[in-house]
Write an enzyme that holds these catalytic residues in place. Sequence first.
Site, PDB file in Angstrom:
ATOM      1  N   TYR A 115       8.414  -1.074   0.883  1.00 30.67           N
ATOM      2  CA  TYR A 115       7.290  -1.178  -0.035  1.00 30.67           C
ATOM      3  C   TYR A 115       7.682  -0.726  -1.436  1.00 30.67           C
ATOM      4  O   TYR A 115       7.722   0.472  -1.743  1.00 30.67           O
ATOM      5  CB  TYR A 115       6.101  -0.357   0.463  1.00 30.67           C
TER       6      TYR A 115
ATOM      7  N   HIS B 232      10.931  -1.424  11.742  1.00 34.83           N
ATOM      8  CA  HIS B 232      10.159  -2.288  10.850  1.00 34.83           C
ATOM      9  C   HIS B 232      10.684  -3.727  10.868  1.00 34.83           C
ATOM     10  O   HIS B 232      11.804  -3.987  10.443  1.00 34.83           O
ATOM     11  CB  HIS B 232      10.233  -1.729   9.424  1.00 34.83           C
TER      12      HIS B 232
END
Length: 328
Positions: free
Chosen positions: A54, A138
Site C-alpha cells: 500500500y 498477501h
Amino acid sequence: MRALGRSGVEVGPLAFGGAGIGGLYTEVSDEQAHEAIAAAWSAGMRYFDTAPHYGLGLSERRLGAALRAQPRGAYTLSTKVGRLLEPTDAGGDDLANGFAVPATHRRVWDFSADGVRRSLEASLERLGLDRVDAVYLHDPDDHAEQAFHEGYPALEKLRSEGVVGAIGAGMNQAGMLTRFVRDTDVDMVLCAGRYTLLDQRALSDLLPAAQERGTSVVVGGAFNSGLLADPKPGATYNYGRAPAELLERALRLKALADRHGTTLRAAALAFCAAHPAVVSVLVGTRSADEVRDCAAQFAAPVPHEFWQELRSTGLLPPEVPVPAEEPS
C-alpha cells in the site's frame, strides 16, 4: 470483540483498511491520513490493517506514526508479507500499481522463509513498532507452491516463537483461501470482494470450510472497490471500471435501499458482517469523513423488508443468507 481463530488475538466488527491512506488511486496528504486514522479511533475502531504494497510502505509509515500515540495493548494491528520493497531510482509514479506515490521502490515477490522474515522486519521498521498482532500472506495467487511450502511454515514458526499472535492469508479470491483453511492451521483469512451483495463466491466453499475448521474470516472489499458505495457511470468494480450489467444491478440495489429508508452502503456492510464465520469487515477509507460515514452506516439498522424484497426481485439468490438469518 472476537478472536481470530484460536489465537486469542481479538478484532472489532469494523476495521480500518490502510490501502486508502497509502494513496490508492489518488494522492492523500499526511494530514488527511492522520485525520482518517484519528476518526477511526474516535469511532471505536480498534483493528487496523496495512501492507508494504500500500503506497510502497507509505501506509505502514503513516499508520505506525498515528498509532504510536495510543497504548499498544489497546488495538490490533496486522500487516502482510510476500512483496519485498527494493529501492529504485527509476523515477515516475506508482500509478501502474494503483498508488499515487513516487516510485521510490519496486516490489519483488518473495514467499520464501527468508523473504517472510525480511518483509516483517522491514514492516516493523516502517511502522516504528516492536510487534504486529497478525500477519497475512498477501496475494500468493501465482506463487502457491512457495507460499504453502515456505511462506506458511515460516509464519507458523513466527507464531510458535510468539513473534506474532495470528497468521493467515489475504487474497481477492476464495478458492486458494479455502485451501489455506483446509490444508493449514491458519487462524484467519482475509477475503476481499468475494462476499458482497454483488459477488458471493466465498459462500460455496470458503465460508462453510471456515466454520467447520474454526477459522475466522475477515471480509474486505464490501463495496467491491467503489461500485456499492456510490453506483454511477465510471464507478470502480474490483479495481477496474464497472461493467454495464453490474452498474445496472448496483443501481437497482440502491433504488431498493432508498425505498426502504436505508442506504446501499449500510446494506453492503450489514450483508458482509452477518455471516457467523465473519469476525470483522475491513473498510478502506482515505479521509475522516469517509471513516465517520462508514461507522454510521455500519451501525444503522437495515429493515428486514429490504432483504425480503432483495430476494423476491432476484437481486439476491434465495440460498444466500441475509442478516438475522442463520446460514445452513
